[in-house]
Design an enzyme around this catalytic site. Sequence first.
Site, PDB file in Angstrom:
ATOM      1  N   ASN A  66      -5.099  12.945 -10.924  1.00  0.00           N
ATOM      2  CA  ASN A  66      -5.868  13.496 -12.177  1.00  0.00           C
ATOM      3  C   ASN A  66      -5.548  15.015 -12.628  1.00  0.00           C
ATOM      4  OD1 ASN A  66      -7.661  15.132 -10.732  1.00  0.00           O
ATOM      5  ND2 ASN A  66      -8.884  13.301 -10.041  1.00  0.00           N
TER       6      ASN A  66
ATOM      7  N   TYR B 230      -6.980   4.793 -16.037  1.00  0.00           N
ATOM      8  CA  TYR B 230      -6.520   5.192 -17.607  1.00  0.00           C
ATOM      9  C   TYR B 230      -6.329   4.022 -18.291  1.00  0.00           C
ATOM     10  CZ  TYR B 230      -6.529  10.069 -15.450  1.00  0.00           C
ATOM     11  OH  TYR B 230      -6.875  11.047 -14.734  1.00  0.00           O
TER      12      TYR B 230
ATOM     13  N   SER C  82      -1.299   5.291 -14.548  1.00  0.00           N
ATOM     14  CA  SER C  82      -2.189   4.997 -15.489  1.00  0.00           C
ATOM     15  C   SER C  82      -2.649   3.683 -16.179  1.00  0.00           C
ATOM     16  CB  SER C  82      -1.254   5.745 -16.762  1.00  0.00           C
ATOM     17  OG  SER C  82      -1.300   6.921 -16.835  1.00  0.00           O
ATOM     18  N   THR C  83      -2.239   2.608 -15.204  1.00  0.00           N
ATOM     19  CA  THR C  83      -2.704   1.560 -15.252  1.00  0.00           C
ATOM     20  C   THR C  83      -4.136   0.895 -14.566  1.00  0.00           C
ATOM     21  OG1 THR C  83      -1.533   0.466 -13.624  1.00  0.00           O
ATOM     22  CG2 THR C  83      -0.486   0.758 -15.508  1.00  0.00           C
ATOM     23  N   GLY C  84      -4.470   1.876 -14.152  1.00  0.00           N
ATOM     24  CA  GLY C  84      -5.994   1.650 -13.488  1.00  0.00           C
ATOM     25  C   GLY C  84      -7.008   2.300 -14.441  1.00  0.00           C
TER      26      GLY C  84
ATOM     27  N   VAL D 195      -5.230   5.304  -6.506  1.00  0.00           N
ATOM     28  CA  VAL D 195      -4.343   5.508  -5.795  1.00  0.00           C
ATOM     29  C   VAL D 195      -4.588   6.916  -5.364  1.00  0.00           C
ATOM     30  CG1 VAL D 195      -1.850   6.264  -5.870  1.00  0.00           C
ATOM     31  CG2 VAL D 195      -2.919   4.072  -6.788  1.00  0.00           C
ATOM     32  N   ASP D 196      -5.120   7.765  -6.239  1.00  0.00           N
ATOM     33  CA  ASP D 196      -5.276   9.163  -5.743  1.00  0.00           C
ATOM     34  C   ASP D 196      -6.234   9.420  -4.732  1.00  0.00           C
ATOM     35  OD1 ASP D 196      -5.310  12.045  -6.240  1.00  0.00           O
ATOM     36  OD2 ASP D 196      -6.456  11.938  -8.011  1.00  0.00           O
TER      37      ASP D 196
ATOM     38  N   ASP E 173       0.754  -1.196  -0.190  1.00  0.00           N
ATOM     39  CA  ASP E 173      -0.087  -0.033  -0.089  1.00  0.00           C
ATOM     40  C   ASP E 173       0.964   1.371   0.002  1.00  0.00           C
ATOM     41  OD1 ASP E 173      -1.618   2.238   0.670  1.00  0.00           O
ATOM     42  OD2 ASP E 173      -2.703   0.960   2.019  1.00  0.00           O
ATOM     43  N   ILE E 174       0.753   2.023  -0.895  1.00  0.00           N
ATOM     44  CA  ILE E 174       1.534   3.086  -1.215  1.00  0.00           C
ATOM     45  C   ILE E 174       1.776   4.213  -0.064  1.00  0.00           C
ATOM     46  CG2 ILE E 174       0.140   4.511  -2.783  1.00  0.00           C
ATOM     47  CD1 ILE E 174       3.123   5.007  -4.239  1.00  0.00           C
TER      48      ILE E 174
END
Length: 175
Positions: A24, A122, A118-120, A33-34, A10-11
């Site tokens: 975004n 996006y 970008s892999t979620g 994540v955001d 978990d970041i």
Amino acid sequence: MDRFEVIKGDITKQNVDAIVNAANHSLLGGGGVDGAIHRAAGPQLLGECKKLNGCRTGEAKITKGYKLPAKWVIHTVGPVWRGGNREEDTLLGACYRNSLELAVRNGGIKTVAFPSISTGAYLFPVDRAAGIAVQEIIRFLEINASIEKVLMVCFDDQTYRVYQEAAINLTRPQS
């Protein structure tokens, strides 16, 4: 390369100087994540982000980490995948490069943790994104000694495996 490591986790819980937020354009929070970073940091992060006037794709901006273990959050906006013909690879590479350059310019940041940008939502293909991310990070570390450690923090097993494979392929000595 001992200064780069792929981990599963978990970041928002990483004990590093700075974590990178896959943000975004508004920088005002979102999903994935955001949203997790904004929730963990507390409302002060949103207040500071409102003063930044957003961020363009491939660029990076920095805020305090507030309630996060990390002192700083570097926000970068990854490209939305549109088939690969709209500079998506270049823009994704710029996210990693600009985030690391901002960390160096900020001074005092020695350790950085990245998510898979970008892999979620996006929809950037994970295997393609992993190759770009690992290549940019390793290239940066080879020419810049001020960053002591970079973590690639993968949220799930599948993403972890893909980034591990990319790291092994790019760091394996060529014969």
